[in-house]
Design a protein around this motif. Structure first.
Motif, mmCIF file in Angstrom:
data_model
loop_
_atom_site.group_PDB
_atom_site.id
_atom_site.type_symbol
_atom_site.label_atom_id
_atom_site.label_comp_id
_atom_site.label_asym_id
_atom_site.label_seq_id
_atom_site.Cartn_x
_atom_site.Cartn_y
_atom_site.Cartn_z
ATOM 1 N N ILE A 116 62.369 122.291 3.255
ATOM 2 C CA ILE A 116 61.722 122.816 4.445
ATOM 3 C C ILE A 116 62.463 122.276 5.656
ATOM 4 C CG2 ILE A 116 59.604 122.840 5.826
ATOM 5 C CD1 ILE A 116 58.117 122.361 3.107
ATOM 6 N N GLU A 117 62.891 123.197 6.518
ATOM 7 C CA GLU A 117 63.599 122.796 7.740
ATOM 8 C C GLU A 117 62.656 122.029 8.645
ATOM 9 O OE1 GLU A 117 66.742 123.636 9.369
ATOM 10 O OE2 GLU A 117 67.572 124.263 7.443
ATOM 11 N N SER A 144 61.350 110.482 6.821
ATOM 12 C CA SER A 144 60.618 110.036 5.637
ATOM 13 C C SER A 144 61.534 109.742 4.456
ATOM 14 C CB SER A 144 59.573 111.092 5.239
ATOM 15 O OG SER A 144 60.239 112.285 4.852
ATOM 16 N N ASN A 145 62.632 110.530 4.277
ATOM 17 C CA ASN A 145 63.566 110.256 3.183
ATOM 18 C C ASN A 145 64.146 108.851 3.299
ATOM 19 O OD1 ASN A 145 63.412 112.865 1.981
ATOM 20 N ND2 ASN A 145 64.607 113.633 3.718
ATOM 21 N N TYR A 146 64.567 108.514 4.532
ATOM 22 C CA TYR A 146 65.183 107.208 4.760
ATOM 23 C C TYR A 146 64.181 106.075 4.555
ATOM 24 C CZ TYR A 146 69.359 109.512 6.492
ATOM 25 O OH TYR A 146 70.492 110.242 6.566
ATOM 26 N N ASN A 172 66.860 117.953 -5.124
ATOM 27 C CA ASN A 172 66.284 117.352 -3.917
ATOM 28 C C ASN A 172 67.420 117.017 -2.945
ATOM 29 O OD1 ASN A 172 64.913 115.936 -1.975
ATOM 30 N ND2 ASN A 172 63.677 114.779 -3.439
ATOM 31 N N TRP A 173 67.852 118.032 -2.228
ATOM 32 C CA TRP A 173 68.966 117.844 -1.294
ATOM 33 C C TRP A 173 68.665 116.864 -0.166
ATOM 34 C CZ3 TRP A 173 74.006 119.858 -0.892
ATOM 35 C CH2 TRP A 173 74.403 120.596 -2.024
ATOM 36 N N PRO A 174 67.490 116.963 0.460
ATOM 37 C CA PRO A 174 67.219 116.018 1.561
ATOM 38 C C PRO A 174 67.288 114.559 1.094
ATOM 39 C CG PRO A 174 65.653 117.812 1.589
ATOM 40 C CD PRO A 174 66.423 117.948 0.305
ATOM 41 N N PHE A 175 66.696 114.252 -0.057
ATOM 42 C CA PHE A 175 66.676 112.865 -0.530
ATOM 43 C C PHE A 175 68.084 112.422 -0.937
ATOM 44 C CE2 PHE A 175 65.496 109.309 -3.302
ATOM 45 C CZ PHE A 175 64.558 108.692 -2.493
ATOM 46 N N ASN A 192 65.580 116.876 6.442
ATOM 47 C CA ASN A 192 64.641 117.920 6.034
ATOM 48 C C ASN A 192 63.628 117.368 5.025
ATOM 49 O OD1 ASN A 192 65.781 119.837 7.639
ATOM 50 N ND2 ASN A 192 67.021 120.754 6.014
ATOM 51 N N GLN A 193 62.689 118.252 4.691
ATOM 52 C CA GLN A 193 61.610 117.844 3.776
ATOM 53 C C GLN A 193 61.795 118.544 2.439
ATOM 54 O OE1 GLN A 193 58.333 116.316 5.302
ATOM 55 N NE2 GLN A 193 58.331 115.546 3.204
ATOM 56 N N TYR A 194 61.659 117.775 1.346
ATOM 57 C CA TYR A 194 61.729 118.384 0.013
ATOM 58 C C TYR A 194 60.387 119.026 -0.309
ATOM 59 C CZ TYR A 194 62.059 118.715 -5.085
ATOM 60 O OH TYR A 194 62.063 119.161 -6.378
#
Lengths: 285, 369
Positions: A48-49, A54-56, A253-256, A39-41
């Motif tokens: 954002i679902e 991009s996180n990786y 920042n859950w996604p990251f 997901n996107q932070y």
């Protein structure tokens, strides 16, 4: 045949509750976190679902996170190696001890595990601090003029981690060494092998399953160490596990954080798998 | 191969004598069996020769060298362990070659010697097998080949046959004996099985409670045991308690008179007679021998070539008689009926009873109650 098959079926069914529990409490959260990591932070909506890598890519291209990963790896490898070297003689001693001493020795080995990591880290802080026990002694003995910095150095983290994981390594080794017939050592000695040669050609190869199990277990624990790096390493010492925590609770920042967690897990898994298969191939009888 | 000398060797564990004042010389090329019940100190003695256990007294020499304090890996003793102790992670040829590898022998020479040793024990077709893939008998022979590969000064065998089944045990003990003769191996063989010891050894050392009871050839120990312990240990025997009343005459406690030949200890004695030396006296016939005893047949057990007849004798003791199945005497015998038995003068052995029967269960085949 039919009877045997049936009873095996019954035994297998006994594993169902445990399997379901593990699936529920382990894999389900992991799967959810894995999904979140794509997901996107967002500063306002927090998350954002979507589906993005991009996180990786950010973690793997950012020099800060690369250095954190490398440091984690360094600490884990070094700690595991030192732990193995320290644990082997102890494990051998316990395994070959007379039966009436053995259970006492094993209890002594696992005794440190009765105290939580945080409590132990606090203890180390009392020993290693600038006004700590160790500095006081060194000052009194006149070996140093001013307190030296022990706490908040990589060495402090290293000592703390080794002390935590040592019992796991000792127990893994001890159980395997105990299964090695002592007559094999006598036979080697009888055929002209000194203690060192007996260790190299007989004990070590036969203890290899224990070495592997202990190394894997300890390496995983070291890679994921949290309390010791945070409390003994100080604010400038960064390894992966605290970073995950920091992202999820500090920055929300859950996604990251999820991506970091998965990179840590995958790195640990891959390194474990590769090293295990390399060692096994080398010592295959 | 060398001579092995033990002088006044002792081993004390926490104040208890495991081995006491043990002196023995095993000559070059001789096979000596250490024989005794479990806990008699025979294995401790063997382990002291190998160097696994340090003696607390005395001296051990292999050839001219005093090896008393020498670690095992500097001695040259080839040991075959009771459980063979083959290295499970090494092949047969790696096991046999291990001792040579430790001696830094050249690879090609190791290969040749390993092959030679495995030919000797007829296993040269199993070079690349692992111990777990071998039968017990094959493992035993690999262990023997491994011990011999280093050309040891002395071969040490610790109950090498006890893990084999009866038939194989018989074949392997003959094989070991032939090999030992052929190679002129100085060999010390530990066993608790008297039959095994009688079959293979040049000389026997019978041990009891850490001490040597008697040393001699198998024939000497069987024919002229010095103590009741030896007589009992060397094969089933019947013991009658009493004393020597006149030269050649033995009077039991219940008043029966028996005759023996030769000299005898003067103190309280035991008359020993082996079950296979006793004849059943058929019906009303005159006994063949001067020693006669009557009793009641308690039990007849068929053992194949012989029948064991247990007789409740007039002395109050149960006497065991081995009667050959082929003889006619046995056919007319019935349990619960009276019977007479007799044995020759020379079958009576008079033994020192000074240490008898102080300890219950010490004599495994005791028939006296």
């Amino acid at each position: 045949m039919g009877k045997g098959g049936k009873s095996r079926h019954n035994v297998a069914s006994l594993a169902v509750p445990a399997t379901l529990t593990v699936a529920g409490i382990l894999f389900l959260p992991l799967l959810m976190l894995f999904r979140i990591s794509f997901n996107q932070y967002d500063r306002y909506d927090l998350m954002i679902e979507t589906f993005t890598l991009s996180n990786y890519t950010e973690i793997l291209t950012d020099s800060f996170y690369r250095s954190v990963l490398l440091r984690t790896f360094e600490v884990a490898v070094l700690s595991t190696a030192v732990t193995l070297a320290l644990a082997f003689p102890v494990a051998y001693f316990v395994a070959r001890a007379p039966a009436r001493w053995k259970s006492l020795l094993i209890i002594l080995t696992i005794f440190p595990l009765f105290v939580g990591n945080m409590v132990r880290a606090a203890g180390w802080m009392a020993i290693m601090g600038n006004q700590g026990f160790l500095n006081q002694i060194l000052l009194k003995m006149g070996l140093i003029g001013t307190p030296i910095e022990i706490l908040y150095t990589p060495s402090a983290v290293f000592v703390g981690i080794v002390a935590v994981v040592l019992p796991f390594m000792i127990l893994s080794l001890q159980s395997v060494i105990e299964g090695i017939d002592p007559n094999l050592e006598l036979a080697a000695s009888n055929l002209g092998a000194g203690p060192l040669m007996t260790f190299r050609h007989v004990i070590l190869p036969l203890a290899l399953p224990g070495v592997l199990a202990g190394t894997v277990l300890v390496f995983i624990l070291c890679m994921n160490a949290y309390a010791m790096p945070v409390l003994l390493g100080g604010p400038r010492f960064h390894v992966m596990a605290p970073q995950v925590y920091q992202q999820i609770t500090g920055q929300s920042n859950w996604p990251f954080g999820g991506a970091l967690a998965f990179i840590l897990m995958m790195t640990t898994l891959i390194l474990t798998f590769v090293s295990t298969s390399v060692i096994q191939r080398q010592y295959r009888p | 191969m060398k001579q092995v000398t033990l002088s006044h060797v002792g081993k004390t564990y926490g104040g208890v004598d495991a081995v006491h004042d043990f002196s023995l010389t095993v000559k070059q090329g001789e096979l000596v069996a250490l024989l005794g019940p479990s806990g008699c100190g025979k294995t401790t003695t063997l382990r002291m020769i190998a160097g696994f256990v340090l003696p607390t007294a005395g001296e051990i020499r292999i050839g001219q060298h005093n090896v008393t304090e020498m670690p095992p890996y500097r001695r040259s003793t080839g040991m075959v362990f009771q459980n063979y102790a083959l290295f499970p992670h090494m092949t047969v040829s790696q096991n046999v070659g291990f001792g040579l590898e430790m001696r830094n022998v050249a690879r090609a020479d190791i290969k040749a010697r390993v092959l030679e040793m495995l030919r000797l024990v007829h296993l040269d077709h199993l070079l690349d097998r692992y111990p777990r893939q071998l039968s017990g008998g094959q493992q035993q022979r690999v262990a023997l080949a491994r011990a011999l590969a280093i050309t040891p000064d002395v071969l040490l065998l610790d109950e090498p046959l006890s893990n084999l089944d009866a038939k194989l045990r018989h074949a392997v003990r003959i094989e070991i004996r032939q090999l030992q003769r052929k190679l002129g191996l100085t060999t010390i063989f530990v066993t608790h099985d008297q039959e095994e010891a009688l079959a293979v050894a040049d000389r026997l050392v019978v041990m009891n409670k850490g001490r040597i009871e008697q040393v001699g050839t198998p024939r000497e120990l069987y024919d002229t045991p010095r103590t009741a312990f030896i007589a009992d240990f060397m094969g089933r025997a019947n013991f009658l308690r009493g004393y020597v009343s006149a030269p050649g005459t033995f009077l039991t406690q219940s008043g029966q008179r028996f005759y023996f030949s030769g000299s005898a200890p003067s103190s309280t004695s035991i008359l020993s007679v082996r079950p296979d030396c006793i004849d059943l006296v058929p019906g009303d016939a005159a006994p063949k021998h001067p020693n006669v005893l009557s009793g009641i047949v308690r039990a007849i057990t068929f053992l194949g070539p012989v029948n064991e007849v247990m007789i409740g004798s007039d002395t109050g003791q149960t006497i065991s008689v081995h009667s050959r199945t082929a003889s006619h005497d046995i056919a007319s015998l019935k349990e619960g009926e009276p019977v007479r038995i007799s044995w020759p003068v020379k079958a009576s052995q008079i033994l020192d009873a000074s240490d008898w029967p102080d300890n219950e269960g010490r004599y495994k085949n005791r028939t006296e109650d």
